[in-house]
Design a protein around this motif. Structure first.
Motif, PDB file in Angstrom:
ATOM      1  N   ALA A   1      -7.959   5.528  -8.877  1.00  0.00           N
ATOM      2  CA  ALA A   1      -7.282   6.711  -8.339  1.00  0.00           C
ATOM      3  C   ALA A   1      -6.402   7.366  -9.398  1.00  0.00           C
ATOM      4  CB  ALA A   1      -6.443   6.317  -7.122  1.00  0.00           C
ATOM      5  N   VAL A   2      -5.727   6.552 -10.198  1.00  0.00           N
ATOM      6  CA  VAL A   2      -4.880   7.086 -11.274  1.00  0.00           C
ATOM      7  C   VAL A   2      -5.716   7.879 -12.271  1.00  0.00           C
ATOM      8  CG1 VAL A   2      -3.466   6.463 -13.272  1.00  0.00           C
ATOM      9  CG2 VAL A   2      -3.084   5.338 -11.074  1.00  0.00           C
TER      10      VAL A   2
ATOM     11  N   LEU B   1       6.608   2.715  -9.428  1.00  0.00           N
ATOM     12  CA  LEU B   1       6.151   2.400  -8.077  1.00  0.00           C
ATOM     13  C   LEU B   1       4.793   1.705  -8.078  1.00  0.00           C
ATOM     14  CD1 LEU B   1       7.241   5.734  -6.375  1.00  0.00           C
ATOM     15  CD2 LEU B   1       8.128   3.472  -5.811  1.00  0.00           C
ATOM     16  N   ILE B   2       3.862   2.224  -8.878  1.00  0.00           N
ATOM     17  CA  ILE B   2       2.522   1.639  -8.904  1.00  0.00           C
ATOM     18  C   ILE B   2       2.572   0.214  -9.439  1.00  0.00           C
ATOM     19  CG2 ILE B   2       0.245   1.794  -9.990  1.00  0.00           C
ATOM     20  CD1 ILE B   2       0.537   4.854  -9.839  1.00  0.00           C
TER      21      ILE B   2
ATOM     22  N   LEU C   1       1.327   7.186  -6.502  1.00  0.00           N
ATOM     23  CA  LEU C   1       0.291   8.198  -6.730  1.00  0.00           C
ATOM     24  C   LEU C   1       0.822   9.597  -6.415  1.00  0.00           C
ATOM     25  CD1 LEU C   1      -2.837   6.362  -5.231  1.00  0.00           C
ATOM     26  CD2 LEU C   1      -2.238   6.652  -7.650  1.00  0.00           C
ATOM     27  N   ALA C   2       1.668   9.691  -5.391  1.00  0.00           N
ATOM     28  CA  ALA C   2       2.274  10.986  -5.060  1.00  0.00           C
ATOM     29  C   ALA C   2       3.157  11.470  -6.206  1.00  0.00           C
ATOM     30  CB  ALA C   2       3.091  10.868  -3.773  1.00  0.00           C
ATOM     31  N   MET C   3       3.913  10.554  -6.822  1.00  0.00           N
ATOM     32  CA  MET C   3       4.753  10.925  -7.961  1.00  0.00           C
ATOM     33  C   MET C   3       3.904  11.399  -9.144  1.00  0.00           C
ATOM     34  SD  MET C   3       7.923  10.623  -7.123  1.00  0.00           S
ATOM     35  CE  MET C   3       7.375  11.197  -5.506  1.00  0.00           C
ATOM     36  N   LEU C   4       2.737  10.775  -9.338  1.00  0.00           N
ATOM     37  CA  LEU C   4       1.825  11.196 -10.402  1.00  0.00           C
ATOM     38  C   LEU C   4       1.347  12.623 -10.162  1.00  0.00           C
ATOM     39  CD1 LEU C   4       0.114  10.586 -12.915  1.00  0.00           C
ATOM     40  CD2 LEU C   4      -1.601   9.551 -11.402  1.00  0.00           C
TER      41      LEU C   4
ATOM     42  N   LEU D   1       0.824  -1.203   0.000  1.00  0.00           N
ATOM     43  CA  LEU D   1       0.000   0.000   0.000  1.00  0.00           C
ATOM     44  C   LEU D   1       0.861   1.257   0.000  1.00  0.00           C
ATOM     45  CD1 LEU D   1      -2.764   1.321   0.109  1.00  0.00           C
ATOM     46  CD2 LEU D   1      -2.719   1.100   2.607  1.00  0.00           C
ATOM     47  N   LEU D   2       1.936   1.245   0.783  1.00  0.00           N
ATOM     48  CA  LEU D   2       2.813   2.413   0.847  1.00  0.00           C
ATOM     49  C   LEU D   2       3.497   2.660  -0.495  1.00  0.00           C
ATOM     50  CD1 LEU D   2       4.401   1.788   4.351  1.00  0.00           C
ATOM     51  CD2 LEU D   2       2.716   3.527   3.752  1.00  0.00           C
ATOM     52  N   THR D   3       3.864   1.598  -1.185  1.00  0.00           N
ATOM     53  CA  THR D   3       4.486   1.742  -2.499  1.00  0.00           C
ATOM     54  C   THR D   3       3.507   2.360  -3.490  1.00  0.00           C
ATOM     55  OG1 THR D   3       5.901  -0.180  -2.101  1.00  0.00           O
ATOM     56  CG2 THR D   3       5.615   0.504  -4.388  1.00  0.00           C
TER      57      THR D   3
END
Length: 231
Positions: free
Chosen positions: A202-203, A183-184, A74-77, A67-69
């Motif tokens: 989410a993406v 990451l995703i 998503l943060a990088m996106l 989940l953290l990965t």
């Protein structure tokens, strides 16, 4: 302790070379002040490796990181879309530019903290901590990673001095998107169907919102350009 420190420094420094977090450090250095990035990486690395040493030395356990990965991806996106959108400062905001340093610091620190959870450097630190002095492993692994990322920051600073702002923005955004995909994808390998469906949703949502904001920003800039010509 010294032996554990030197061993951990060497192992983590080599493991970090070419790793996604080193490339992230270079990307951030293209956009922000190098010392803010280095400080954020140092704090995040210290925290992550403290967790690694705790689990490796005191518990002998690893932690689930799927989940953290995905969250890091998503943060990088979000960072990539934000970079494409760009930022504008009015006169009042420019006078308060020093506050941006704090926001960048916490954003970079959070991104690195999430990205490093479950990364090979964290797993290597856990492994080293199981059979070596925990303090030496903590200090050595932290210094090794910071040293490797400092090299990447130096490259980013040098590139930033010789490239146009828009080229830097596009290049940084592309790298952020690559990190997001990396990451995703890594997080979704072996994941359950609900996790995969939720992540892909989410993406799509994040990308859609980002496109809308980018288009609106482009229209505003275009209108400002027209008004400037009229004047």
């Amino acid at each position: 302790m010294i032996a554990a420190l030197l061993l951990s420094f060497g192992v983590i420094f080599v493991a970090e070379l070419g790793d996604k977090s080193q490339l992230m450090a270079m990307t951030y250095a293209l956009r922000y002040r190098w010392w803010v990035i280095l400080l954020a990486i140092t704090v995040a690395t210290t925290a992550v490796h403290a967790v690694s040493v705790f689990f490796g030395h005191f518990l002998g356990l690893s932690i689930p990181t799927t989940l953290l990965t995905i969250l890091a991806g998503l943060a990088m996106l979000v960072f990539g879309l934000w970079t494409l959108r760009g930022d504008r400062l009015d006169d009042e905001e420019s006078s308060r530019a020093t506050r941006v340093g704090a926001s960048v610091f916490f954003a970079v620190m959070s991104a690195f903290f999430l990205a490093e959870l479950g990364d090979k450097t964290m797993l290597a630190t856990i492994t080293l901590a199981t059979d070596n002095d925990w303090l030496g492993v903590w200090i050595g692994s932290t210094l090794g990673m910071v040293a490797a990322d400092a090299l990447a920051i130096g490259v980013g600073v040098l590139l930033g001095r010789h490239l146009p702002e828009r080229v830097i923005a596009i290049g940084a955004a592309v790298l952020f998107f690559a990190f997001a995909a990396w990451l995703i994808t890594d997080g979704l390998i072996g994941a359950s169907v609900p996790v995969i469906a939720g992540t892909l949703s989410a993406v799509v949502i994040i990308t859609g919102i980002g496109i809308v904001l980018i288009r609106r920003e482009n229209r505003l800039r275009s209108d400002e350009g027209v008004r400037a010509l009229v004047r």
